[in-house]
Design an enzyme around this catalytic site. Structure first.
Site, short mmCIF file in Angstrom:
data_model
loop_
_atom_site.label_atom_id
_atom_site.label_comp_id
_atom_site.label_asym_id
_atom_site.label_seq_id
_atom_site.Cartn_x
_atom_site.Cartn_y
_atom_site.Cartn_z
N GLY A 169 69.84 -21.70 27.62
CA GLY A 169 69.49 -23.19 26.81
C GLY A 169 70.40 -22.90 26.03
O GLY A 169 70.65 -24.37 25.13
N SER A 198 67.18 -24.70 31.42
CA SER A 198 67.17 -22.41 31.68
C SER A 198 66.20 -22.17 32.06
O SER A 198 65.06 -23.04 32.62
CB SER A 198 66.76 -21.93 29.95
OG SER A 198 67.34 -20.99 29.96
N CYS A 222 62.87 -17.35 19.51
CA CYS A 222 64.03 -16.70 18.77
C CYS A 222 64.04 -16.76 16.87
O CYS A 222 64.94 -16.66 16.88
CB CYS A 222 65.18 -18.70 18.85
SG CYS A 222 65.48 -18.74 20.54
#
Length: 393
Positions: free
Chosen positions: A71, A200, A334
């Protein structure tokens, strides 16, 4: 101790059928797909069959699918590729939102430091963009609009089809990050009116390290990777055949059970909301629901602890639940470990301390009502400890 995984928006376990589909391409059909001999041709056929399956799933043409490493690369490819293509025509303005994934936000901030103007649209208290605000932000220099389909922290669904119509009206390429919607709700590129779309595999029980970028035929985009002529000359580098095959298998499974999965997680989400209401009792006044059911997908449920009532941070919530066997997050994986408050929760109008005290529950195929009950009980324990400390003060 019971272990409950409620962090499926961060990643999902790989389905056994996906693993089985991949194994032959590690050992038996191992050729380089760019090679012209039979070993290479076998690998190439597997890639093209996978590309066709994925394209059909989103109502695209196989030639419009570019395989990437995931992604983040897909988002970066779309942002930089369209930005630099637009720059050739004297266009250097990008429109996005305040609540995008950092793969989009940071790419836009980089461009902003390097000669581009970027408009970051505000959202309402539910995290929804007003298409009228977007329309007002368009200038003759606008080269790209990028608005995510489903937010990864709170699950808000954006009016992508309406935004797409506006983009078409003005002739501006429109990209959407569909990482959290792909395989969970209907993602039809023609109905959504998008020119570029990122997805993704590891969010839908496929392998990590593989994704794709849909680029509508006729859209001019600069290369992101340079080298060989793979992916019709648009993305250099030897393709990972096992990962591509695994991605296609995960998509195949999603096509068969997407509705069933949706109904399952909806039951779990609705049950959790009711269970929290019952178990927390008076402590409900300490919670703020950031994922209203009528604005979000049921896969994600996000709460903040109201800082006006008690002081507690995400680490206390996350680690407290983890010590009790419940895996959740405070937003995007993340940015896990960051001491900064969630930019998404802040954009909803929450204060910094409340934004720091947010927790995301995200459901998957393997979760049960019993998992939810257990998670709510442990969530209550963690919040109650902080509440009692606050009351004692």
């Amino acid at each position: 101790m019971r272990k409950v995984y409620l962090d499926h928006s961060a990643t999902t376990p790989v389905e056994s059928a996906v693993v089985d589909a991949m194994i032959p391409y590690f050992t038996k059909i191992f050729g380089n797909p760019s090679s012209v001999h039979q070993f290479g041709r076998e690998a190439k056929v597997a890639i093209e069959e996978s590309r066709e399956k994925i394209a059909n799933f989103i109502n695209a043409e196989p030639s419009e699918i570019i395989f990437t490493s995931g992604g983040t690369e897909s988002d970066n490819f779309a942002i930089f590729g369209i930005a630099y293509s637009g720059l050739k025509r004297g266009k250097n303005h990008i429109i996005t939102t305040q609540i995008e994934h950092h793969a989009v936000l940071d790419a836009c901030l980089y461009l902003q430091k390097n000669g581009f103007d970027v408009t970051f649209l505000k959202v309402d208290s539910n995290g929804v963009v007003d298409p009228d605000d977007l329309k007002k932000a368009i200038t003759p220099r606008t080269c790209l609009i990028s608005v995510m389909h489903v937010n990864n922290e709170i699950g808000t669904i954006q009016p992508i089809d309406e935004i797409g119509k506006i983009a078409r009206e003005y002739g501006i390429p429109f990209h959407t990050d569909a990482v959290q919607s792909f395989g969970k709700i209907d993602v039809n590129v023609k109905k959504l009116n998008v020119d570029l779309l990122s997805a993704s595999a590891h969010k839908i029980y496929g392998p990590k390290g593989i994704g794709f970028l849909y680029v509508k035929k006729g859209i001019e985009i600069e290369k992101f990777h340079h080298g060989g002529s793979q992916e019709a000359g648009r993305r250099a580098g030897t393709e990972s055949v096992p990962l591509i095959v695994g991605f296609a298998k995960a998509v195949e499974i999603c096509s068969e059970r997407m509705i069933k999965d949706y109904e399952h997680v909806k039951r779990l989400r609705d049950h959790m909301v009711e269970k929290i209401r019952d178990v927390f009792g008076e402590l409900n006044e300490f919670l703020i629901l950031n994922s209203p059911a009528d604005k979000t997908i049921p896969y994600i449920l996000n709460f903040s602890v109201n800082s006006a009532k008690i002081e507690i941070d995400a680490d206390a919530l996350i680690y407290g639940l983890d010590l009790r066997g419940v895996a959740v997050s405070n937003g995007s994986a993340c940015t896990s470990g960051s001491l900064k408050p969630s930019h998404v929760i802040m954009a909803l109008g929450r204060d910094k301390r409340t934004a720091l005290a947010s927790v995301r529950f995200s459901f998957g195929r393997g979760n049960s009502i019993e998992d939810v009950d257990y998670a709510v009980e442990k969530f209550f324990e963690v919040v109650k400890i902080s509440a009692e400390k606050a009351i004692a003060k």
